[in-house]
Design a protein around this motif. Structure first.
Motif, PDB file in Angstrom:
ATOM      1  N   PRO A 289      20.136 -12.170  26.347  1.00  0.00           N
ATOM      2  CA  PRO A 289      21.132 -11.676  27.202  1.00  0.00           C
ATOM      3  C   PRO A 289      21.988 -11.443  25.977  1.00  0.00           C
ATOM      4  N   HIS A 290      22.318 -11.429  24.875  1.00  0.00           N
ATOM      5  CA  HIS A 290      23.548 -11.107  24.044  1.00  0.00           C
ATOM      6  C   HIS A 290      22.727 -10.475  22.580  1.00  0.00           C
TER       7      HIS A 290
ATOM      8  N   VAL B 134      16.548  -0.772  20.131  1.00  0.00           N
ATOM      9  CA  VAL B 134      15.476   0.080  20.722  1.00  0.00           C
ATOM     10  C   VAL B 134      15.905  -0.726  22.460  1.00  0.00           C
ATOM     11  N   LYS B 135      16.165  -2.011  22.097  1.00  0.00           N
ATOM     12  CA  LYS B 135      16.787  -2.836  23.343  1.00  0.00           C
ATOM     13  C   LYS B 135      17.834  -3.198  23.377  1.00  0.00           C
ATOM     14  N   VAL B 136      18.402  -3.843  24.550  1.00  0.00           N
ATOM     15  CA  VAL B 136      19.533  -4.938  24.594  1.00  0.00           C
ATOM     16  C   VAL B 136      19.623  -5.372  25.578  1.00  0.00           C
ATOM     17  N   GLY B 137      19.996  -6.918  25.405  1.00  0.00           N
ATOM     18  CA  GLY B 137      19.307  -8.013  26.248  1.00  0.00           C
ATOM     19  C   GLY B 137      21.122  -7.849  27.595  1.00  0.00           C
ATOM     20  N   SER B 138      21.233  -8.020  28.387  1.00  0.00           N
ATOM     21  CA  SER B 138      22.156  -7.557  29.068  1.00  0.00           C
ATOM     22  C   SER B 138      23.117  -8.180  29.490  1.00  0.00           C
ATOM     23  N   HIS B 139      23.532  -8.654  28.443  1.00  0.00           N
ATOM     24  CA  HIS B 139      25.200  -8.721  28.581  1.00  0.00           C
ATOM     25  C   HIS B 139      25.706  -8.301  27.003  1.00  0.00           C
TER      26      HIS B 139
ATOM     27  N   ILE C 166      13.375  -6.012  14.583  1.00  0.00           N
ATOM     28  CA  ILE C 166      13.756  -6.896  13.927  1.00  0.00           C
ATOM     29  C   ILE C 166      14.979  -7.682  16.074  1.00  0.00           C
ATOM     30  N   VAL C 167      15.284  -9.364  15.670  1.00  0.00           N
ATOM     31  CA  VAL C 167      15.855  -9.162  17.442  1.00  0.00           C
ATOM     32  C   VAL C 167      17.185 -10.377  16.936  1.00  0.00           C
ATOM     33  N   VAL C 168      18.071  -9.649  16.508  1.00  0.00           N
ATOM     34  CA  VAL C 168      19.395  -9.981  16.411  1.00  0.00           C
ATOM     35  C   VAL C 168      20.755 -10.110  17.378  1.00  0.00           C
TER      36      VAL C 168
END
Length: 347
Positions: free
Chosen positions: A28-29, A70-75, A135-137
């Motif tokens: 989500p974050h 390329v992608k973001v969490g819902s929050h 990468i995911v951060v």
């Protein structure tokens, strides 16, 4: 899980080679960004060789990372798909201690999480760095990158840039100060740029006479060859600050003699052996020996915004990832002007 391609070492005796691994799904974050460029830091070499001990293998190095979301969490509120983004030396911290609350996540009392060769806050999941395609951060540890600057040349700002920006800001170096930058490499060339931009008189101290032209081109006002006794004598007791970027063994007592009363010698390089310092080198002029480590997230964003406003980036040499070992060899020899950056499209 997200299938990821990268370059890794399997142990301290092997070379970097292609390696596939998994990153966590976007929470989500979280922010996921595809990596376009990654700077090559001297610490990458130290850590893959376990020079400092405690290395975690397999290891994917790289902590000067820039690319496109390329992608973001819902929050997530700070980023959207298509934004330019960056991540430096940290990907998490406890967020609760006094230092974290003050924006000094690099000094997290409970242990910050490095971008690679570290464990997540769960204490068991290894982190993998920027010699990879994505990468995911957590969004709190992702930085906004201006589109005004050359993206590849921005990458080293996330380590070399903030490592020199932070101490100069902390000690309020600026107009009226005489600043010496010891060593003209990846860190040193950024220290010169910031010191000049902040209004200080900047002198480069170097063992390499051939770097004088480059130092002057970067904006340095003076250049001293440290192997020349007469040149050194001319700046004895001269400087308010010395920013020491050297990662090879060197004699601090010599350089402390170049400080005026109340001068400060600030170490940001990490030599492989401990310093040997005579007490008289300090007490003879009420001098201080200090150190500094990158910067927290607020200050790193401040630095990036300052660079965008003042058109400051690193001087870089772009390489294919297959040539990273050649780059390491040249880096050891000081044969780089002044930071290698990997074009991750070559992965």
């Amino acid at each position: 899980m997200i299938q990821t391609k990268g370059y890794a070492v399997q142990d301290k005796k092997t070379d970097l080679a292609p390696w596939s691994f998994e990153r966590r799904e976007v929470g989500p974050h979280d922010v996921q960004f595809d990596i376009q460029f990654c700077g090559v830091c001297h610490s990458d070499l130290h850590q893959i060789k376990d020079d400092w001990g405690g290395s975690i293998f397999p290891m994917v190095p790289g902590h000067e990372i820039v690319g496109k979301v390329v992608k973001v969490g819902s929050h997530v509120k700070k980023f959207k798909v298509g934004d330019l983004a960056g991540t430096g030396c940290l990907v998490d911290s406890c967020r609760k201690c006094e230092n974290c609350k003050e924006g000094l996540e690099q000094f997290c009392s409970n242990g910050s999480t490095g971008t690679y060769n570290a464990l997540e806050q769960d204490g068991k999941t290894p982190t993998y760095g920027g010699y990879s395609n994505t990468i995911v951060v957590h969004e709190d540890f992702v930085l906004h990158i201006s589109d005004k600057l050359d993206l590849a040349a921005v990458a080293p700002l996330l380590c070399a840039g903030i490592t020199t920006y932070s101490p100069l800001r902390h000690w309020k170096v600026g107009k009226g100060h005489k600043l010496a930058v010891l060593g003209l490499g990846g860190l040193g060339h950024m220290a010169v740029k910031f010191g000049v931009a902040f209004g200080a008189e900047v002198t480069v101290l170097s063992t390499s006479p051939e770097k004088e032209a480059d130092a002057k081109k970067l904006g340095a006002h003076k250049f001293i060859v440290t192997k020349d006794a007469e040149q050194l004598k001319s700046v004895t007791g001269y400087f308010d600050f010395i920013l020491d970027t050297v990662s090879a063994p060197h004699d601090l007592n010599l350089y402390l003699s170049l400080l005026r009363v109340n001068g400060v010698h600030i170490c940001v390089g990490v030599p492989p052996t401990p310093y040997e310092i005579h007490a008289f080198s300090l007490i003879g002029g009420r001098k201080s020996l200090a150190g500094s480590l990158i910067g927290g997230l607020p200050e790193t964003q401040e630095m990036l915004d300052y660079c965008a406003e003042h058109d400051i980036v690193s001087d870089i040499e772009m390489i294919d990832i297959k040539n990273v070992h050649e780059a390491y060899d040249r880096m050891i020899k000081g044969d780089v002007r002044y930071r290698f950056v990997i074009d991750m499209a070559t992965l």
